[in-house]
Design a protein around this motif. Structure first.
Motif: not given
Lengths: 380, 380, 380, 380
Positions: A51-52, A55, A119, A123
């Motif tokens: 996961l970024d 987020m 994830p 977006p």
């Protein structure tokens, strides 16, 4: 606004982020009244799913509509709503067929699934925050009776109550059936509750955590502690040697044995043993095509070497996958309002947004009694 | 009477054996007019499944009733009948539910499945013989129009036509669907034929044998030779990248790649690739809990390490197992009589009982053109 | 043996008759422990349906097997059993399809339905007697746990519990549905109980008898006394103007208004009003092709001029007819044993066989509190 | 633009009217390439259903998108599309359940049904015009392959092909079934075609018009001219006295006998005779709650006094109502593209918009050979 932000494995922060806004005429923005922490939020938390950083987390959300786009008429500002964790366009081939969990349009990656703050689901920021943007709001939002009543029950409508129910649907639970649920986490408990609502004669719930098994009993299920009792033997004995009519997998790829070792094929094997010839298994515990942290070489590539020969030999049918929440949430809401369903009985903790980091930590450590945690960013 | 007797691996003899007789009031004895050799007869023939020496072979049988027990009234002497390969009591819990392939009473071993002349299916002699005893005859026998018309079509009603159809049922084939059938053996061809009868828009049949693929075209299916073309690519291209709605596994645990090596997980992997998200797979190709001759250590114990993570990820439903013939044979018979179904089109050879040994040998070697062999012990 | 014999309209006698015996190898004889009086027994009693003088009455029977024919193995002497009111051969086309209420072979008249001691159902004596012959016993009998426990619950398995459940099946009751049941007689009460077991959110039961409506409340249903309240208005108000998802007709052709006048189309009209667009109606209350005593000229010929235009306009689906008991009784038995179903709660009177005449008289007069009468010819 | 305008009973004109335009962000405007005249257009034409003078007619429409609102993304300018005759919001409770024919929001009158240019279906102008506004376009429009191929087949996707198919769905047609279709008008023919696509063994089509019965044969159905042959006798004889498995009503309230007299209950009575015990009837021929011009006093109020007693006695299930086109049109489109369905075979006339008045006149008079008329306002 304030939001719970992912910073990296085992690192969560409640921070100021930009407010969401209407981006398309089909959007709505809701003020979040309750956002749950889900067992699957722990997958990125533990670094098991990518996961970024930055987020906003949270896919189990409900709240009150505060703004709608020009194309949103059915839902109005002020409506109290549940937000399904799936984001669905409502008009693609899969949505048309009721598979809102596999929307072909919502995820820009092209992967047929989309959701909030998770994830690979696109977006879309999550709802462990003060506000949340909801795409295709007219299609996705479920209206709730106004006010604050049933808040802890209704908040289960975004994911785990329908997901547990989906397990019973995939397993084809019918009145009079005997059902074996593996896993007494929130989804397993919701599956047990759903099976009873559908008229099961007896529901076994298998786990090794005493506090969770005690909750299973609250839903009139029969607990089996697999650290103490062989569930296959117990279920065969209770069914005259035939086995359960239906099995539900509510554990997933991270199944652990009584000694704490991970065995990706363990729960499937036990279900195949416990379910009768011509029986049915619903799998809502998650399995992944790729899992670099898996315990076996095969499982790293999604290959789960369970006893498939017996699946064939026993004529077992298996259904799999994420729940299309919209298929069930309306009827489950009506069961809550009618007083027949009470999914909120599993709530163990209610905390403000600011305590998210502590909540993730305790929940991840499976500290006794941390069954289901709700965050309340705003009062309704 | 004369009968085809199993003597051991690769050893078949047509011999004199004792005539069958009425043993219970619910029995009938039929004079066999046609008994097919089935691909699964090759499992014991090749020593891959254990069978007692001296057993009369043959589970795909039809003929004319010559004697009935005192409790048999619906079926009368002189009736032309098809004999489902499953032996079912008609009154146990599984039979009541229409699962005649999983009768709880017919097999003295207690295993919930019984049949004629086949390993593990009980002590019942097969029908590659002049006469056959049929237990619970009133329940099991399907009446056919008198005479000899449609013999080669009707003879497919005992196993492979319903079995192919069962694949389409497990895969939930609906009008307008795209269907991928793996395996162009008799069962795969019957599955393709069934899928078209159910209104499929397009049916792909995947195999590497040109003669079998040519038969698939006779049933209006689209053949794919996997030795020349990647079936996944072909199917994805034909479906706008989505994949087939339904997949049917008609190969089983002995799947071979183009180079002739056995890969027990190969067909399942290819189906998972070729079938769309939210699709359905029907598995009628056989997998076994135990297979000492298997190509992998896992498969010897029934463990088939296919890409199960993608099954979950793609929300695929899977149905498995032997066909309950009685569930379908009446309607399939009516489609034959109406001229809409013509399963007999796959027959390649018709031989007298005495040539059984040669027939097994040629069929086992998959000699080109030996698709489906009928033995005719007696004229109707 | 002693038996309750029909002598003519309003004339019932408990008399000595010949003992039943095994007539065919598929027969069994049971000693009757409980035989209920059914509302439909009143049809011949009132002279509204033709029955031969001398017939033994009673189609709701249970007991203990005392003798079996040579072809009966699954059921053994000493087994406690429930006897479905339908007599079914188990092997005709309708039986094969699970329509044991429409057996094509059991009734010598050729009419596709057979049963015990009831007009037009064949020559089979009823079970309000010490003993009862059961044709095709292996197929028809349902085994019960030995002993005397649950006798008053199990005795509902022969007819009214499955019949009420069949109403919910024909009406497609699903979890979360709102259901309107017309008629709070035994079948309507069983339909309400079944609807709750299937997960209905709310069940309305409409009648004008206070004692019956009180029983409906015992099953957690919401009673509506149509002599005091317009049921359509009440149901529309409770459903936001939409109407109930499902309706169940448990009254039949002899429907009476609050003033006591017979209106054969009344209940159907009210259901069509109360059920929502796209809703479903299950009709288990009896309508007949011929009814010489009917209140309208049309109804004498089976013509019921209800608001069919609205049925079309509202896209309503309707299912009809007698219950195939075997389709449901096994699962309903399991729900009784599991403590989830308690159909015996409606029993108002338990009497010896000798008091049958008085029981018919009181029951027919709908004397307050005579809801469901059991006769006990023998102790288990 | 030019459009076909209703002026009053038997009075149709092709006139200039205002162009449609995007009124809401979810709208699209299409250039109509083909608009069919439907049998139900004759209801207002004959003054049998009330319609405002000035309304543009036509609910069977297809064309090319020329403009979309801001919320429409899935469908793009230039897309060739079929327009279902139902207007559906896509997000109400009925739309969610797939009942797009019973949308709770689209009709301002509150009646749960909406459509184009038809009495009681809302204020929406029809498509017998150069352009058509389509509400909730993203939800309602079905994309077609670009170009002009299959135009006469695709144009049946807006109503009659799905409507005929809906009849087979309501009647539960399964492979091997025998099906009796009453009415060989366009909908009956589409029902017959659909039944064959679903695998029916034999389909009877009953009518008295020779040209229509000839078309039935084109779809491999067996025609019965009821002016010459009693259909009940013919169907019973063909089914060994049992009757058809499924019946489809494709005539409606204006049924005429061979002598030309209207009998609203005639077709239902004949279907109840012709369908077997435990059979199923799908009613897509229209019945109305109010019909002031009806032939009987009952029928004026929607009361159709057919043989309902036999419906109960024979355990017949009945489904009713308008078709939810979206439920089927995608799969039917795929069958057209695959070459398996060819609904356009019934087209008898293709005319420009200017000849609408003559077309209505000829079609209404049921002039021999005027089976199905297409108007082509614009070339694609």
């Amino acid at each position: 606004m304030k939001a719970v932000v992912y910073r990296g494995p085992f690192e969560i922060a409640t921070e100021e982020v930009e407010d969401p806004r209407i981006e398309k005429p089909s959007d709505a923005v809701i003020k979040v009244t309750t956002a749950n922490i889900c067992g699957s939020d722990l997958h990125p938390y533990e670094g098991r799913a990518p996961l970024d950083a930055g987020m906003v987390l949270g896919h189990e959300n409900m709240g009150v509509v505060v703004e709608v786009g020009a194309a949103v008429e059915r839902v109005k500002v002020g409506d109290r709503v549940s937000v399904p964790f799936n984001i669905a366009c409502g008009t693609c081939r899969n949505c048309d067929a009721g598979w809102t969990n596999a929307c072909l349009r919502a995820n820009p990656s092209g992967k047929p699934t989309a959701g909030y703050g998770y994830p690979m689901m696109g977006p879309y920021r999550g709802g462990q925050a003060e506000y949340l943007r909801v795409p295709w709001a007219e299609f996705n939002l479920l209206k709730l009776p106004p006010g604050t009543e049933y808040e802890n029950d209704f908040t289960m409508l975004s994911d785990i109550f329908p997901t547990g129910y989906h397990g019973t649907e995939l397993a084809g639970v019918r009145p009079g059936d005997t059902v074996a649920v593996y896993g007494a986490g929130p989804v397993g408990l919701m599956a047990a509750h759903s099976a009873m609502l559908r008229g099961a004669a007896q529901v076994f719930v298998v786990d090794k955590e005493a506090d969770r098994l005690a909750l299973a009993e609250k839903f009139e299920a029969s607990p089996i502690n697999f650290a103490q009792t062989d569930p296959t033997e117990a279920i065969l004995e209770a069914t005259g040697g035939l086995g359960a009519d239906c099995g539900i997998e509510a554990v997933g790829y991270q199944a652990h044995d009584a000694a704490g070792h991970e065995h990706p094929e363990m729960v499937l094997d036990k279900l195949v043993e416990a379910v009768r010839s011509t029986g049915r298994i619903g799998v809502v515990g998650v399995y992944n095509p790729e899992d670099p942290g898996a315990a076996t070489e095969g499982a790293k590539k999604g290959r789960i070497g369970f006893d498939y020969g017996s699946v064939f030999d026993k004529n077992i049918a298996m259904g799999h996958g994420q729940c299309p929440v919209k298929r069930y949430n309306r009827h489950l809401r009506d069961l809550i309002v009618a007083g027949r369903a009470r999914p909120g009985a599993i709530v163990s903790h209610e905390l403000p947004l600011e305590e998210a980091a502590r909540a993730y930590d305790q929940f991840d450590k499976r500290i006794d009694g941390w069954t289901k945690v709700l965050l309340h960013p705003a009062a309704a």
